[in-house]
Design a protein around this motif. Structure first.
Motif, PDB file in Angstrom:
ATOM      1  N   GLU A 217      39.442  52.033  29.149  1.00 50.82           N
ATOM      2  CA  GLU A 217      39.049  50.764  28.556  1.00 50.82           C
ATOM      3  C   GLU A 217      40.214  49.772  28.560  1.00 50.82           C
ATOM      4  O   GLU A 217      40.011  48.556  28.702  1.00 50.82           O
ATOM      5  N   GLY A 218      41.439  50.311  28.418  1.00 51.14           N
ATOM      6  CA  GLY A 218      42.609  49.441  28.445  1.00 51.14           C
ATOM      7  C   GLY A 218      42.758  48.714  29.760  1.00 51.14           C
ATOM      8  O   GLY A 218      43.169  47.537  29.795  1.00 51.14           O
ATOM      9  N   CYS A 219      42.429  49.387  30.849  1.00 48.60           N
ATOM     10  CA  CYS A 219      42.475  48.727  32.162  1.00 48.60           C
ATOM     11  C   CYS A 219      41.488  47.566  32.210  1.00 48.60           C
ATOM     12  O   CYS A 219      41.800  46.480  32.721  1.00 48.60           O
ATOM     13  N   TRP A 220      40.300  47.770  31.676  1.00 47.71           N
ATOM     14  CA  TRP A 220      39.261  46.750  31.724  1.00 47.71           C
ATOM     15  C   TRP A 220      39.537  45.606  30.756  1.00 47.71           C
ATOM     16  O   TRP A 220      38.966  44.514  30.902  1.00 47.71           O
ATOM     17  N   ALA A 221      40.394  45.838  29.758  1.00 44.82           N
ATOM     18  CA  ALA A 221      40.722  44.787  28.790  1.00 44.82           C
ATOM     19  C   ALA A 221      42.075  44.136  29.067  1.00 44.82           C
ATOM     20  O   ALA A 221      42.529  43.300  28.302  1.00 44.82           O
ATOM     21  N   SER A 222      42.714  44.493  30.166  1.00 44.75           N
ATOM     22  CA  SER A 222      44.090  44.072  30.424  1.00 44.75           C
ATOM     23  C   SER A 222      44.173  42.665  30.998  1.00 44.75           C
ATOM     24  O   SER A 222      43.184  42.104  31.497  1.00 44.75           O
ATOM     25  N   GLU A 223      45.384  42.137  30.967  1.00 45.54           N
ATOM     26  CA  GLU A 223      45.650  40.866  31.635  1.00 45.54           C
ATOM     27  C   GLU A 223      45.505  41.007  33.146  1.00 45.54           C
ATOM     28  O   GLU A 223      45.098  40.055  33.830  1.00 45.54           O
ATOM     29  N   ASP A 224      45.842  42.183  33.676  1.00 42.71           N
ATOM     30  CA  ASP A 224      45.679  42.404  35.114  1.00 42.71           C
ATOM     31  C   ASP A 224      44.211  42.338  35.524  1.00 42.71           C
ATOM     32  O   ASP A 224      43.875  41.839  36.608  1.00 42.71           O
ATOM     33  N   PHE A 225      43.326  42.865  34.670  1.00 43.94           N
ATOM     34  CA  PHE A 225      41.895  42.760  34.935  1.00 43.94           C
ATOM     35  C   PHE A 225      41.486  41.293  35.027  1.00 43.94           C
ATOM     36  O   PHE A 225      40.799  40.872  35.964  1.00 43.94           O
ATOM     37  N   ALA A 226      41.933  40.499  34.038  1.00 42.77           N
ATOM     38  CA  ALA A 226      41.620  39.064  34.038  1.00 42.77           C
ATOM     39  C   ALA A 226      42.205  38.366  35.263  1.00 42.77           C
ATOM     40  O   ALA A 226      41.567  37.484  35.859  1.00 42.77           O
ATOM     41  N   GLU A 227      43.409  38.785  35.663  1.00 40.12           N
ATOM     42  CA  GLU A 227      44.046  38.203  36.849  1.00 40.12           C
ATOM     43  C   GLU A 227      43.262  38.542  38.109  1.00 40.12           C
ATOM     44  O   GLU A 227      43.075  37.687  38.991  1.00 40.12           O
ATOM     45  N   GLY A 228      42.794  39.776  38.223  1.00 42.83           N
ATOM     46  CA  GLY A 228      42.004  40.153  39.384  1.00 42.83           C
ATOM     47  C   GLY A 228      40.730  39.329  39.492  1.00 42.83           C
ATOM     48  O   GLY A 228      40.347  38.889  40.582  1.00 42.83           O
ATOM     49  N   ARG A 229      40.096  39.109  38.350  1.00 47.23           N
ATOM     50  CA  ARG A 229      38.863  38.309  38.343  1.00 47.23           C
ATOM     51  C   ARG A 229      39.156  36.860  38.685  1.00 47.23           C
ATOM     52  O   ARG A 229      38.437  36.229  39.474  1.00 47.23           O
ATOM     53  N   LEU A 230      40.223  36.313  38.112  1.00 42.46           N
ATOM     54  CA  LEU A 230      40.584  34.922  38.383  1.00 42.46           C
ATOM     55  C   LEU A 230      40.983  34.732  39.842  1.00 42.46           C
ATOM     56  O   LEU A 230      40.597  33.743  40.480  1.00 42.46           O
ATOM     57  N   ALA A 231      41.757  35.690  40.372  1.00 51.79           N
ATOM     58  CA  ALA A 231      42.203  35.582  41.762  1.00 51.79           C
ATOM     59  C   ALA A 231      41.021  35.551  42.716  1.00 51.79           C
ATOM     60  O   ALA A 231      41.048  34.838  43.723  1.00 51.79           O
ATOM     61  N   ARG A 232      39.968  36.312  42.383  1.00 55.18           N
ATOM     62  CA  ARG A 232      38.795  36.294  43.247  1.00 55.18           C
ATOM     63  C   ARG A 232      38.136  34.920  43.229  1.00 55.18           C
ATOM     64  O   ARG A 232      37.763  34.384  44.275  1.00 55.18           O
ATOM     65  N   THR A 233      38.008  34.323  42.053  1.00 54.50           N
ATOM     66  CA  THR A 233      37.360  33.013  41.985  1.00 54.50           C
ATOM     67  C   THR A 233      38.200  31.939  42.663  1.00 54.50           C
ATOM     68  O   THR A 233      37.660  30.984  43.233  1.00 54.50           O
ATOM     69  N   GLU A 234      39.525  32.118  42.626  1.00 53.89           N
ATOM     70  CA  GLU A 234      40.422  31.141  43.251  1.00 53.89           C
ATOM     71  C   GLU A 234      40.740  31.479  44.710  1.00 53.89           C
ATOM     72  O   GLU A 234      41.503  30.773  45.361  1.00 53.89           O
ATOM     73  N   LYS A 235      40.191  32.585  45.183  1.00 53.28           N
ATOM     74  CA  LYS A 235      40.328  33.019  46.582  1.00 53.28           C
ATOM     75  C   LYS A 235      41.799  33.141  46.994  1.00 53.28           C
ATOM     76  O   LYS A 235      42.245  32.564  47.989  1.00 53.28           O
ATOM     77  N   ARG A 236      42.542  33.920  46.197  1.00 54.61           N
ATOM     78  CA  ARG A 236      43.960  34.158  46.467  1.00 54.61           C
ATOM     79  C   ARG A 236      44.288  35.607  46.126  1.00 54.61           C
ATOM     80  O   ARG A 236      43.525  36.275  45.404  1.00 54.61           O
ATOM     81  N   PRO A 237      45.405  36.133  46.622  1.00 58.87           N
ATOM     82  CA  PRO A 237      45.795  37.484  46.246  1.00 58.87           C
ATOM     83  C   PRO A 237      46.176  37.536  44.764  1.00 58.87           C
ATOM     84  O   PRO A 237      46.824  36.611  44.252  1.00 58.87           O
ATOM     85  N   PRO A 238      45.780  38.599  44.049  1.00 59.51           N
ATOM     86  CA  PRO A 238      46.169  38.704  42.644  1.00 59.51           C
ATOM     87  C   PRO A 238      47.655  39.033  42.495  1.00 59.51           C
ATOM     88  O   PRO A 238      48.269  39.632  43.376  1.00 59.51           O
ATOM     89  N   VAL A 239      48.213  38.631  41.364  1.00 57.86           N
ATOM     90  CA  VAL A 239      49.594  38.958  41.023  1.00 57.86           C
ATOM     91  C   VAL A 239      49.547  39.770  39.723  1.00 57.86           C
ATOM     92  O   VAL A 239      49.337  39.221  38.644  1.00 57.86           O
ATOM     93  N   PHE A 240      49.711  41.077  39.840  1.00 57.51           N
ATOM     94  CA  PHE A 240      49.602  41.958  38.681  1.00 57.51           C
ATOM     95  C   PHE A 240      50.959  42.141  38.022  1.00 57.51           C
ATOM     96  O   PHE A 240      51.993  42.236  38.681  1.00 57.51           O
ATOM     97  N   ARG A 241      50.955  42.247  36.684  1.00 54.02           N
ATOM     98  CA  ARG A 241      52.188  42.356  35.918  1.00 54.02           C
ATOM     99  C   ARG A 241      52.223  43.600  35.031  1.00 54.02           C
ATOM    100  O   ARG A 241      53.138  43.772  34.230  1.00 54.02           O
ATOM    101  N   GLY A 242      51.227  44.461  35.160  1.00 56.76           N
ATOM    102  CA  GLY A 242      51.226  45.684  34.365  1.00 56.76           C
ATOM    103  C   GLY A 242      51.002  45.443  32.895  1.00 56.76           C
ATOM    104  O   GLY A 242      51.507  46.186  32.045  1.00 56.76           O
ATOM    105  N   LYS A 243      50.227  44.405  32.578  1.00 54.94           N
ATOM    106  CA  LYS A 243      49.945  44.085  31.179  1.00 54.94           C
ATOM    107  C   LYS A 243      48.435  43.960  30.976  1.00 54.94           C
ATOM    108  O   LYS A 243      47.724  43.594  31.885  1.00 54.94           O
TER     109      LYS A 243
END
Length: 243
Positions: A217-243
Motif C-alpha cells: 500500500e505504501g508504494c501505491w500511496a507514495s510520491e513516486d506513484f504520483a510522479e509516475g501518474r503525472l509523467a504519463r499525463t505529461e508524456k515524459r519519463p518519470p523521475v523517481f525519488r524513493g519517497k
C-alpha cells in the motif's frame, strides 16, 4: 471484449480487445469473472488473446485507480480458484497484468512470439505479495528478480527453460492438452489443485501479512506513484525519488 467458445467440454475464453492489445480494464476484469461462471460446466478452461498479444497489461487509463486494482485481483483469484484445469495459451506479449493473468492459470503454453514482463518499477506501481510469491514459485527466484527488480523481459525459450511455461505451442496445442484432461477424475483434480495452493501458497502469518500489505500500500500511496501518474499525463519519463 470476451469470446467464449466450446470444444467438447473445454471452454476457451478469449480476450477480444485487439485494438488495445487486450489490455485489461475494470469492465474486462469483471467480464472475465462472469465468463468463468458461465463456463462452470467445463472440465477444462483455456485462456488466450485475440490478435498479436495475449494481454499487454493494464489499461493505463485505469491502472492507477483503486477500483481497477480490486477488479484485477478479484479476477486473478477467480482464475486460480477455478476447480478445473486452466491452461493459458500465451500467443504473444503478456506484460504486467498480462503476466499476472498467465500465472493465475495452472499451465502455460507459449507460442514463439510470447514474452513476459512485469515493469511496474518503470511506472511507480507494485504488484501484491501473492503475485511475487507465485511468480517466484513458478519461474524461480532469479527470474522473478529479473522481471520485478530489473524489469527485464523474458522470451518463450527462457520461460520454458525456467519453468514459467510448460509447453511450446499455439492455441491448438493448448486445446489438445486441455482436451486430454477432461476424461480425468474432476474431484481428484480439484483436490490436487487445492492442496497445491494451500501448501505452497498459504495465507501469510498475521504479522508478516500486515507488514507486506503495508509495504504494498505504501508504494501505491507514495510520491513516486504520483510522479509516475503525472509523467504519463505529461508524456515524459518519470523521475523517481524513493519517497
Amino acid at each position: 471484449m470476451i469470446e467464449l467458445t466450446w470444444h467438447d467440454r473445454v471452454a476457451v475464453i478469449t480476450l477480444d480487445r485487439p485494438e488495445k492489445h487486450n489490455a485489461l480494464n475494470i469492465e474486462l476484469c469483471h467480464r472475465i469473472r462472469t465468463t468463468l461462471g458461465d463456463a462452470r460446466a467445463a472440465r477444462a478452461i483455456v485462456l488466450t488473446g485475440n490478435g498479436r498479444s495475449f494481454c499487454s497489461g493494464a489499461d493505463l487509463d485505469e491502472v492507477y485507480t483503486a477500483d481497477f486494482r480490486d477488479a484485477l485481483y478479484s479476477m486473478l483469484h477467480a482464475v486460480t480458484d477455478a476447480p478445473v484445469p486452466v491452461v493459458a495459451a500465451v500467443n504473444g506479449a503478456a506484460i504486467g497484468a498480462g503476466t499476472q493473468f498467465a500465472i493465475a492459470a495452472d499451465f502455460r503454453v507459449v507460442a514463439a512470439p510470447a514474452r513476459f514482463a512485469v515493469p511496474t518499477a518503470r511506472i511507480g506501481l507494485a504488484v501484491d505479495p501473492w503475485t511475487i510469491r507465485r511468480l517466484a514459485l513458478l519461474a524461480g527466484n532469479g527470474v522473478a528478480r529479473r522481471l520485478l527488480v530489473a524489469c527485464d523481459q523474458i522470451d518463450a525459450d527462457t520461460a520454458l527453460a525456467c519453468g514459467l511455461a510448460d509447453l511450446s505451442g499455439t492455441l491448438e496445442q493448448a486445446l489438445t492438452w486441455a482436451q486430454g484432461m477432461i476424461s480425468l477424475a474432476p474431484l481428484t483434480q480439484a483436490y490436487s489443485k487445492r492442496v497445491l495452493n494451500e501448501i505452497f501458497e498459504p495465507e501469510f502469518d498475521e504479522l508478516l501479512g500486515k507488514q507486506l500489505n503495508a509495504a504494498f500500500e505504501g508504494c501505491w500511496a507514495s510520491e513516486d506513484f504520483a510522479e509516475g501518474r503525472l509523467a504519463r499525463t505529461e508524456k515524459r519519463p518519470p523521475v523517481f525519488r524513493g519517497k
